[in-house]
Design an enzyme around this catalytic site. Structure first.
Site, PDB file in Angstrom:
ATOM      1  CE  LYS A  44     -11.023  -4.060   0.475  1.00 45.44           C
ATOM      2  NZ  LYS A  44     -10.177  -3.317  -0.730  1.00 45.44           N
TER       3      LYS A  44
HETATM    4  C1  LIG Z   1     -10.105  -2.624  -1.795  1.00 43.87           C
HETATM    5  C2  LIG Z   1      -9.701  -3.262  -3.229  1.00 43.87           C
HETATM    6  C3  LIG Z   1      -8.710  -2.599  -3.899  1.00 43.87           C
HETATM    7  C4  LIG Z   1      -7.850  -1.415  -3.630  1.00 43.87           C
HETATM    8  O1  LIG Z   1      -7.274  -1.504  -2.529  1.00 43.87           O
HETATM    9  P1  LIG Z   1      -6.305  -0.261  -1.967  1.00 43.87           P
HETATM   10  O2  LIG Z   1      -5.576  -0.782  -0.784  1.00 43.87           O
HETATM   11  O3  LIG Z   1      -7.349   0.796  -1.510  1.00 43.87           O
HETATM   12  O4  LIG Z   1      -5.386   0.147  -3.281  1.00 43.87           O
HETATM   13  C5  LIG Z   1      -8.402  -3.369  -5.183  1.00 43.87           C
HETATM   14  N1  LIG Z   1      -8.950  -4.265  -5.679  1.00 43.87           N
HETATM   15  C6  LIG Z   1      -9.956  -4.796  -5.086  1.00 43.87           C
HETATM   16  C7  LIG Z   1     -10.670  -5.943  -5.475  1.00 43.87           C
HETATM   17  C8  LIG Z   1     -10.321  -4.245  -3.974  1.00 43.87           C
HETATM   18  O5  LIG Z   1     -11.573  -4.696  -3.251  1.00 43.87           O
END
Ligand SMILES: *Cc1c(COP(=O)(O)O)cnc(C)c1O
Length: 370
Positions: free
Chosen positions: A184
């Site tokens: 991210k």
């Molecule tokens: C990455 C992501 C998540 C999950 O995030 P985690 O920290 O891995 O639980 C949830 N929703 C969206 C849209 C994502 O891209």
């Protein structure tokens, strides 16, 4: 052979390493929450919200937030069919049913009209996922939610830096959830955060996040209810503090990368990249490209071409209703059709212009032959 172009990787500097080292060496005893609180405060300030609780993941933040809203067996939660599984899984864990509606062809986000049509007496929430950093039509979703008495939740995992009419993604709904997974825009390795402006909801999630132990409970080891254990560690938060000091730079860089791709394709009427208009400014977490149907360029062509060029491109999210356990008879046309002719573009912060040129030229090459 050309060097491999990765599709994401974090931007970690000496600053994050220094903070993490300090947390590992000294962040114990009475200092064991220092970086966590500092990280939460920095994120609150960035987003302009009242409350934040750092978590082990975005999935955990969504799970606790929905539990705190009382979502459970027999309830329905509306979300887009185009989505990562993380948004849907907590709904199922709570015993509720995800209701998948189609996306708009330009923003790739929830179609508000279809959201309203999907509302039933069992609907307990609408989750607005700002996919690939694009923004949902929040005014319309919030208006629909208000009219029906249904909270709108924002999954802003992909929307760090995205702004809708002057407000940051994640700050507009009943609550917002973010991810700091290594892919991210900012990262703590694994991690997430729950944010809200609702004091009562914050208190409920705080209790749930601490194994059901209410703040102010003086009896030791005394849970007041069954809760969750989705905490972020102080060491992770230390890395997050370094990232928060660099957040404007990290968002700006994502936007630069997006705009450079745009400079190649914006004049071509046959492709669409992430949507932005006068009222939105996207954080551009994941520049993606969708080819018009008439070009006959498929996901498979794109994957093959990228593989040949040693570029790591990822497929556009599969519709969740294509998973056997979510399969329905209703077809969400855009959610099923767009991924067949789309791909995510490499966009990590340190990507060079010449590597972006390679990606763009691989695509142009395919388009010439189409
Ligand atoms: C990455 C992501 C998540 C999950 O995030 P985690 O920290 O891995 O639980 C949830 N929703 C969206 C849209 C994502 O891209």
């Amino acid at each position: 052979m050309n060097n491999r172009i990765h599709y994401t990787k974090p931007s970690i500097t000496e600053l994050e390493v220094r903070y993490a080292t300090d947390a590992a060496a000294n962040g114990w005893g009475e200092k064991c929450y220092d970086y966590i609180h500092r990280f939460e405060n920095a994120f609150k300030a960035h987003l302009d919200v009242e409350y934040a609780i750092a978590t082990s993941s975005c999935t955990g933040a969504l799970h606790m937030g929905m539990a705190a809203l009382g979502i459970g067996a027999g309830d329905e939660v509306i979300l887009a069919d185009t989505n990562w599984i993380a948004t849907a899984a907590p709904i199922v864990h709570l015993g509720a049913t995800p209701v998948f509606v189609d996306i708009l062809s330009d923003t790739w986000c929830l179609d508000p009209e279809l959201v309203e049509a999907a509302i039933t007496p069992r609907t307990k929430a609408i989750i607005a996922v700002h996919i690939y950093g694009n923004l949902c039509d929040m005014d319309r979703l919030l208006e629909i939610g208000e009219r029906h008495g249904i909270p709108v939740i924002e999954d802003a995992a992909e929307a760090i830096g995205s702004v809708y009419k002057g407000k940051r993604a994640g700050s507009m709904g009943k609550f917002g959830a973010f991810s700091f997974h290594g892919t991210k825009t900012i990262t703590t390795g694994e991690g997430g955060i729950f944010v809200t402006n609702d004091a009562e909801l914050h208190e409920r999630v705080l209790t749930l996040s601490n194994h059901g132990r209410a703040r102010g409970q003086t009896k030791q080891f005394w849970p007041d209810q069954i809760g969750f254990k989705y905490k972020m560690s102080n060491i992770q938060a230390a890395i997050g503090c370094g990232q928060m000091e660099r957040i404007e730079e990290l968002i700006l860089r994502k936007r630069e990368i997006f705009k450079y791709y745009l400079s190649y394709f914006s004049k071509n009427g046959n492709v669409k990249l992430n949507f932005e208009d006068g009222e939105t400014c996207i954080g551009a977490w994941m520049p993606s490209i969708v080819f018009d149907e008439n070009l006959n360029i498929t996901r498979e062509d794109l994957k093959r071409k990228f593989e040949e060029e040693n570029i790591d491109g990822r497929v556009f999210f599969w519709p969740l209703t294509s998973l056997p356990f979510f399969a329905t008879t209703s077809q969400n046309y855009n959610s099923h059709n767009i991924p067949k002719r789309a791909i995510n573009l490499p966009s990590y912060h340190d990507i060079t212009k010449s590597d972006q040129d390679r990606v763009a030229n691989a695509i142009l090459d395919l388009m010439e032959k189409a």
